[in-house]
Design a protein around this motif. Structure first.
Motif, PDB file in Angstrom:
ATOM      1  N   THR A   1       3.226  -7.399  10.918  1.00 30.97           N
ATOM      2  CA  THR A   1       2.385  -7.876   9.552  1.00 30.97           C
ATOM      3  C   THR A   1       1.229  -8.256  10.147  1.00 30.97           C
ATOM      4  OG1 THR A   1       3.467  -9.884   9.482  1.00 30.97           O
ATOM      5  CG2 THR A   1       4.397  -8.360   8.011  1.00 30.97           C
ATOM      6  N   THR A   2       0.177  -7.839   9.445  1.00 25.38           N
ATOM      7  CA  THR A   2      -1.425  -8.301  10.252  1.00 25.38           C
ATOM      8  C   THR A   2      -1.819  -9.194   9.598  1.00 25.38           C
ATOM      9  OG1 THR A   2      -1.638  -6.123  11.076  1.00 25.38           O
ATOM     10  CG2 THR A   2      -3.549  -7.248  10.593  1.00 25.38           C
TER      11      THR A   2
ATOM     12  N   VAL B   1      -2.344 -11.061   4.257  1.00 26.73           N
ATOM     13  CA  VAL B   1      -1.553 -10.170   5.067  1.00 26.73           C
ATOM     14  C   VAL B   1      -1.279  -8.656   4.710  1.00 26.73           C
ATOM     15  CG1 VAL B   1       0.994  -9.809   6.057  1.00 26.73           C
ATOM     16  CG2 VAL B   1       0.151 -12.003   5.607  1.00 26.73           C
ATOM     17  N   THR B   2      -1.531  -7.837   5.677  1.00 30.88           N
ATOM     18  CA  THR B   2      -1.412  -6.441   5.195  1.00 30.88           C
ATOM     19  C   THR B   2      -0.057  -6.075   5.921  1.00 30.88           C
ATOM     20  OG1 THR B   2      -2.713  -5.697   7.072  1.00 30.88           O
ATOM     21  CG2 THR B   2      -3.833  -5.980   4.952  1.00 30.88           C
ATOM     22  N   HIS B   3       0.520  -4.978   5.141  1.00 37.21           N
ATOM     23  CA  HIS B   3       1.765  -4.587   5.858  1.00 37.21           C
ATOM     24  C   HIS B   3       1.729  -3.023   6.531  1.00 37.21           C
ATOM     25  CE1 HIS B   3       3.783  -7.929   4.144  1.00 37.21           C
ATOM     26  NE2 HIS B   3       3.170  -7.865   3.070  1.00 37.21           N
ATOM     27  N   THR B   4       0.571  -2.376   6.114  1.00 42.43           N
ATOM     28  CA  THR B   4       0.550  -1.131   6.711  1.00 42.43           C
ATOM     29  C   THR B   4      -0.725  -0.721   7.246  1.00 42.43           C
ATOM     30  OG1 THR B   4      -0.282  -0.079   4.885  1.00 42.43           O
ATOM     31  CG2 THR B   4       2.279  -0.097   4.920  1.00 42.43           C
TER      32      THR B   4
ATOM     33  N   GLU C   1      -3.278  -0.135   4.323  1.00 39.37           N
ATOM     34  CA  GLU C   1      -3.832  -1.332   3.766  1.00 39.37           C
ATOM     35  C   GLU C   1      -5.120  -2.076   4.611  1.00 39.37           C
ATOM     36  OE1 GLU C   1      -0.934  -4.240   2.504  1.00 39.37           O
ATOM     37  OE2 GLU C   1       0.482  -2.837   2.214  1.00 39.37           O
TER      38      GLU C   1
END
Length: 106
Positions: free
Chosen positions: A8-9, A37-40, A43
Motif C-alpha cells: 500500500t503506497t 494511500v494507493t493500493h495498485t 492508481e
C-alpha cells in the motif's frame, strides 16, 4: 509529491500554503498537504499523471540481502515511478529512510 512505495503506497501532495493569525497576532504560514494511500500501481500512476507534480520524492528501498516477493514488488514500483517521471519530465529525488524529513517543500 512524496511517495512511500510498497504494497500500500503512501502519498503526500503539497497543495499550497495556508496563512492564519495565531493567538499572539502573528501571521503564520503553513504548508498544506493532502495524504492518501494507493493500493495498485494503476492508481498510483493515474494520480501522478493527474497531479503532474514538479518533483517526486520517494523512499529508496534497501535490503541487507535476500529479497521477499513484497520487496521485489516495491523495487519494481520504484522503477515504474522513475520511468513515468522521466517520460513526463518530472524531477525525482530519492531519500533513504534515515534521511526522511517530516515535511516536504514541493
Amino acid at each position: 509529491m512524496a511517495i512511500d512505495p510498497g504494497g500500500t503506497t503512501g502519498v503526500a501532495i503539497h497543495t499550497g500554503e495556508v496563512t492564519h493569525i495565531d493567538n499572539t497576532g502573528t501571521h503564520v504560514t503553513q504548508a498544506s498537504y493532502s495524504t492518501m494511500v494507493t493500493h495498485t500501481p494503476v492508481e498510483l500512476y493515474g494520480l501522478i499523471l493527474a497531479v503532474k507534480p514538479d518533483t517526486i520524492v520517494y523512499e529508496e528501498f534497501t535490503t541487507p540481502g535476500s529479497i521477499s516477493k513484497y520487496g521485489l514488488y516495491t523495487v519494481r514500483l520504484i522503477g515504474a515511478i522513475e520511468a513515468l517521471a522521466w517520460q513526463n519530465n518530472i524531477e525525482v529525488q530519492l531519500q533513504f529512510p534515515p534521511e526522511r524529513q517530516q515535511f516536504i517543500n514541493s
